[in-house]
Design an enzyme around this catalytic site. Structure first.
Site, PDB file in Angstrom:
ATOM      1  N   TYR A   1       0.823  -1.218   0.000  1.00 53.96           N
ATOM      2  CA  TYR A   1       0.000   0.000   0.000  1.00 53.96           C
ATOM      3  C   TYR A   1       0.855   1.265   0.000  1.00 53.96           C
ATOM      4  O   TYR A   1       0.442   2.284  -0.547  1.00 53.96           O
ATOM      5  CB  TYR A   1      -1.001  -0.004   1.165  1.00 53.96           C
ATOM      6  CG  TYR A   1      -2.250  -0.805   0.838  1.00 53.96           C
ATOM      7  CD1 TYR A   1      -3.306  -0.225   0.142  1.00 53.96           C
ATOM      8  CD2 TYR A   1      -2.353  -2.144   1.172  1.00 53.96           C
ATOM      9  CE1 TYR A   1      -4.437  -0.950  -0.191  1.00 53.96           C
ATOM     10  CE2 TYR A   1      -3.482  -2.888   0.847  1.00 53.96           C
ATOM     11  CZ  TYR A   1      -4.515  -2.286   0.161  1.00 53.96           C
ATOM     12  OH  TYR A   1      -5.628  -3.013  -0.187  1.00 53.96           O
TER      13      TYR A   1
ATOM     14  N   HIS B   1     -15.082   2.857  -0.831  1.00 58.30           N
ATOM     15  CA  HIS B   1     -14.065   1.861  -0.470  1.00 58.30           C
ATOM     16  C   HIS B   1     -12.945   2.466   0.378  1.00 58.30           C
ATOM     17  O   HIS B   1     -11.826   1.953   0.389  1.00 58.30           O
ATOM     18  CB  HIS B   1     -13.511   1.198  -1.742  1.00 58.30           C
ATOM     19  CG  HIS B   1     -14.535   0.350  -2.443  1.00 58.30           C
ATOM     20  ND1 HIS B   1     -14.424  -0.055  -3.753  1.00 58.30           N
ATOM     21  CD2 HIS B   1     -15.700  -0.178  -1.985  1.00 58.30           C
ATOM     22  CE1 HIS B   1     -15.489  -0.791  -4.082  1.00 58.30           C
ATOM     23  NE2 HIS B   1     -16.273  -0.872  -3.029  1.00 58.30           N
TER      24      HIS B   1
ATOM     25  N   CYS C   1      -7.678  -0.347  17.804  1.00 53.63           N
ATOM     26  CA  CYS C   1      -8.682   0.537  18.424  1.00 53.63           C
ATOM     27  C   CYS C   1      -9.441   1.358  17.382  1.00 53.63           C
ATOM     28  O   CYS C   1     -10.378   2.062  17.721  1.00 53.63           O
ATOM     29  CB  CYS C   1      -8.033   1.448  19.466  1.00 53.63           C
ATOM     30  SG  CYS C   1      -6.996   2.765  18.756  1.00 53.63           S
TER      31      CYS C   1
ATOM     32  N   CYS D   1      -2.865   3.210  21.351  1.00 56.89           N
ATOM     33  CA  CYS D   1      -2.911   1.883  21.976  1.00 56.89           C
ATOM     34  C   CYS D   1      -1.724   0.998  21.603  1.00 56.89           C
ATOM     35  O   CYS D   1      -1.618  -0.122  22.094  1.00 56.89           O
ATOM     36  CB  CYS D   1      -4.223   1.187  21.631  1.00 56.89           C
ATOM     37  SG  CYS D   1      -4.262   0.491  19.967  1.00 56.89           S
TER      38      CYS D   1
ATOM     39  N   GLY E   1     -15.755   4.659 -15.827  1.00 55.53           N
ATOM     40  CA  GLY E   1     -14.512   3.938 -15.551  1.00 55.53           C
ATOM     41  C   GLY E   1     -14.612   2.855 -14.499  1.00 55.53           C
ATOM     42  O   GLY E   1     -13.690   2.692 -13.698  1.00 55.53           O
TER      43      GLY E   1
END
Ligand code: OAD
Length: 254
Positions: free
Chosen positions: A67, A119, A130, A158, A195
């Site tokens: 990513y 999305h 969390c 956290c 698209g």
């Protein structure tokens, strides 16, 4: 542009226009689509290993690194004439709703406001534990093609791992966005489907909702889809050429 005068007049009378986009609208900005032969991400990478909660639990570094490569592509990309023409529609039609399946921010950078991201968004990481929002360090990550394993940063609240702010296979769509998109599809009188292969549900069902409602539906795509014969008009070609021409023809020069 081959579009009947009668349809142009109906489009001009539309009070609520919904623009629904998929990866193809960003293709001319250099962002790969998912299913196009040769260049599609899911043609070259394994979705099961990269875009599911199970994949992230199994190998967070591989998922995060992939990513980060995609995020770098988006940060380097610029909106193309299709994004700009969609943004230019704002203020020209009484009501415009933009709904996208894309996780990039090119609609916003082109000037569109209130885009519904079904999305999720690449630029909104959150804690996998969390679920509070996290942040990326400034700058553009320098990742090789396809990324490399990179440990995700930890949540400042956290200590859990941050995850990309996108919807993965098997996850629910964000409820508020989805409800707003359904309401828009059920109240629009013109629907531009730009698209998208229209194979991923539930997002793709928006077009069928608009068709059922009796809205004018226009599809822009250089390749055939299952909707070719269901929409009012199928405009075959790249969004960066077709969308500005359509906006010019119907609503006047941008
Ligand atoms: P796809 O990759 O499935 O489809 C992209 C569509 O864009 C195809 O129909 C192409 O023919 C078309 N296309 C390619 N170049 C174009 C251009 N220059 N102008 C206009 N159209 C062009 O992408 P999506 O339909 O967006 O989900 O895929 C839906 C979802 O599947 C994505 O949101 C993603 C993916 O898994 C998540 O990330 C959750």
């Amino acid at each position: 542009m081959d579009i009947e005068e009668r349809l142009v007049r109906r489009l001009r009378r539309a009070r609520h226009v919904l623009v629904f986009t998929g990866a193809g609208v960003s293709a001319e900005s250099g962002i790969p689509t998912f299913r196009d032969a040769l260049t599609g991400l899911w043609e070259n990478f394994d979705a099961e290993a990269l875009a599911t909660p199970e994949a992230f639990a199994r190998d967070p570094a591989m998922v995060w690194g992939w990513y980060e490569w995609r995020r770098a592509n988006v940060l380097r990309a610029q909106p193309n004439p299709a994004h700009l023409a969609i943004a230019a529609l704002e203020g020209r039609v009484p009501r415009l709703t933009v709904v996208t399946q894309n996780v990039d921010d090119l609609h916003e950078r082109a000037g569109s406001h209130n885009v519904l991201h079904l999305h999720g968004r690449m630029d909104r990481p959150f804690c996998a534990v969390c679920r509070r929002p996290g942040a990326y360090p400034p700058g553009i990550p320098d990742e090789p093609e396809g990324g490399r394993p990179l440990e995700p940063p930890l949540c400042i609240h956290c200590g859990g791992r941050l995850r990309p702010g996108v919807v993965w296979f098997g996850e629910m769509l964000p409820e508020a966005e989805w409800d707003a998109a359904i309401a828009a599809a059920e109240s629009c009188d013109a629907f531009l489907c730009i698209g998208t292969s229209s194979v991923v549900q539930p997002a793709a069902s928006l077009t069928t909702m608009a068709i059922r409602r009796g809205a004018i539906t226009i599809q822009v795509n250089p390749n055939p889809t299952d909707l070719d014969h269901s929409v009012s008009l199928n405009l075959s070609g790249p969004a960066g050429v077709i969308v500005p021409a359509l906006v010019d023809r119907v609503w006047g020069e941008i």
